[in-house]
Design a protein around this motif. Structure first.
Motif, PDB file in Angstrom:
ATOM      1  N   GLU A   4      -7.261  -1.079  -2.434  1.00  0.00           N
ATOM      2  CA  GLU A   4      -8.179  -1.593  -2.210  1.00  0.00           C
ATOM      3  C   GLU A   4      -8.321  -3.050  -1.366  1.00  0.00           C
ATOM      4  O   GLU A   4      -7.594  -3.984  -2.312  1.00  0.00           O
ATOM      5  CB  GLU A   4      -9.677  -2.240  -2.826  1.00  0.00           C
ATOM      6  N   SER A   5      -8.002  -2.905  -0.141  1.00  0.00           N
ATOM      7  CA  SER A   5      -8.464  -4.528   1.001  1.00  0.00           C
ATOM      8  C   SER A   5      -9.364  -5.042  -0.077  1.00  0.00           C
ATOM      9  O   SER A   5     -10.858  -4.861   0.044  1.00  0.00           O
ATOM     10  CB  SER A   5      -8.203  -4.672   2.401  1.00  0.00           C
ATOM     11  N   THR A   6      -9.222  -6.235   0.144  1.00  0.00           N
ATOM     12  CA  THR A   6     -10.439  -7.598   0.709  1.00  0.00           C
ATOM     13  C   THR A   6     -10.070  -8.772   0.713  1.00  0.00           C
ATOM     14  O   THR A   6     -11.315  -9.773   0.775  1.00  0.00           O
ATOM     15  CB  THR A   6      -9.971  -8.720  -1.258  1.00  0.00           C
TER      16      THR A   6
ATOM     17  N   THR B 160       0.601  -6.402   3.903  1.00  0.00           N
ATOM     18  CA  THR B 160       0.584  -7.371   2.617  1.00  0.00           C
ATOM     19  C   THR B 160       1.965  -6.110   2.383  1.00  0.00           C
ATOM     20  O   THR B 160       2.188  -5.285   2.031  1.00  0.00           O
ATOM     21  CB  THR B 160      -0.242  -6.721   1.291  1.00  0.00           C
TER      22      THR B 160
ATOM     23  N   ARG C 181       0.946  -0.803  -0.088  1.00  0.00           N
ATOM     24  CA  ARG C 181       0.584  -0.214   0.217  1.00  0.00           C
ATOM     25  C   ARG C 181       0.951   1.174   0.091  1.00  0.00           C
ATOM     26  O   ARG C 181       0.845   1.895  -0.475  1.00  0.00           O
ATOM     27  CB  ARG C 181      -0.926   0.167   1.547  1.00  0.00           C
TER      28      ARG C 181
ATOM     29  N   THR D 253      -2.914  -5.761   8.817  1.00  0.00           N
ATOM     30  CA  THR D 253      -3.416  -4.936   7.261  1.00  0.00           C
ATOM     31  C   THR D 253      -2.137  -4.466   6.729  1.00  0.00           C
ATOM     32  O   THR D 253      -2.148  -4.167   5.886  1.00  0.00           O
ATOM     33  CB  THR D 253      -3.852  -4.069   7.586  1.00  0.00           C
TER      34      THR D 253
ATOM     35  N   ALA E 232      -5.566  -7.417  -2.059  1.00  0.00           N
ATOM     36  CA  ALA E 232      -5.834  -6.040  -2.101  1.00  0.00           C
ATOM     37  C   ALA E 232      -5.662  -6.346  -4.083  1.00  0.00           C
ATOM     38  O   ALA E 232      -5.716  -7.203  -4.679  1.00  0.00           O
ATOM     39  CB  ALA E 232      -4.627  -5.204  -2.110  1.00  0.00           C
TER      40      ALA E 232
END
Length: 313
Positions: free
Chosen positions: A256-258, A301, A245, A299, A262
């Motif tokens: 956008e986080s999934t 990655t 990010r 949160t 992302a």
């Protein structure tokens, strides 16, 4: 790279005639020599090199992101040479060559090109020379109106026998070589200062250093990204992992986080990344990471740094 070669008998008189024999000096004379040397340094101040020159032996070859990555070793030093379709590759005699494991090579890169601050260092190479046992030397530099290079060590005496060409393939003549970045091949030099050579082959590097730099990295790549990579990364199996990010948003992408990864997007371009999986989506196609994205802390990655080279193309 060897700068002076054994010369044919026909050149012996020329070379011997240019050899300077140093006289025996007393202590006072030695002081005068030091003074003269200092004066010469003041008259000829050091200049910043136009190209970075790095040598090594190819130990590993990888294909990814529309480029080939050659990992090289030179003693304790490890470097990675990134080669794309625009990289010029010749052996030291001027013949086109292909790189393979075990080759001893010298790479040249414009000194003002941006570089990713990672280990091992990666160089987006402009020229690579494969060293062979055949007689011949090569250099890459800027040559002035007198066809002398930046550190005043080599002057070109271009003749009818010199093969003159350009990187782009457009026709060039000896007159087009002045004040240009040149790839030069030669076999003999005089022992003068600067050394003089009748080059066997000269290639004009058409793009300026600034143009090469702009092509290498987009304007959005800045010091902030380099600082992120330098301060927040880790290594796994030779791959540098960096925060997704932080860097993607610095490059102007939306993240956008999934829940399991992302979606990274900008305009019509979209990447779908899943933690723990090497495969990732690029629009409707699949591509693959060298190492799977990982959740190092909540949160946050991490992905291979090469992913951002793809985003910046």
């Amino acid at each position: 790279m060897k700068m002076t070669k054994v010369v044919p008998f026909a050149m012996t008189a020329l070379l011997l005639g240019s050899v300077a024999i140093a006289p025996t000096a007393s202590a006072n004379e030695g002081e005068a020599v030091v003074t003269n040397a200092t004066q010469q340094e003041q008259q000829n101040p050091q200049v910043q090199p136009t190209f970075i020159k790095v040598a090594g032996t190819v130990e590993n070859v990888e294909e990814r992101n529309n480029a080939t990555y050659y990992t090289t070793k030179d003693g304790e030093n490890t470097n990675v040479f990134v080669v794309n379709k625009d990289t010029l590759i010749f052996d030291n005699t001027g013949k086109e060559a292909k790189l393979q494991k075990g080759d001893k090579v010298t790479a040249y890169t414009y000194a003002n090109k941006p570089m990713l601050m990672i280990y091992p260092p990666q160089y987006n190479t402009d020229v690579i020379i494969v060293e062979t046992e055949e007689m011949g030397s090569a250099t890459v530099d800027f040559f002035d109106k007198d066809l002398v290079n930046t550190d005043n060590s080599l002057k070109l005496n271009v003749g009818k026998e010199t093969n003159v060409q350009s990187q782009s393939g457009k026709e060039v003549t000896a007159e087009d070589l002045v004040e240009q970045h040149l790839l030069v091949f030669y076999t003999i030099t005089t022992r003068s200062i600067p050394a003089q050579t009748p080059p066997t082959k000269v290639v004009v590097l058409d793009a300026t250093a600034e143009e090469q730099a702009e092509e290498a990295q987009p304007a959005s790549f800045d010091a902030a990204i380099e600082e992120i990579i330098k301060s927040d990364s880790y290594d796994i199996n030779g791959t540098t992992m960096v925060p997704l990010r932080l860097i993607a948003e610095q490059l102007g992408f939306k993240v956008e986080s999934t829940g399991t990864g992302a979606i990274v997007s900008k305009g019509v371009v979209s990447y779908t990344i899943t933690r723990g999986e090497k495969a990732y989506g690029y629009n409707k196609a699949l591509r693959y990471f060298e190492e799977a994205p990982a959740l190092l802390e909540p949160t946050k990655t991490y992905v291979p740094v090469e992913f951002f080279e793809e985003l910046m193309q």
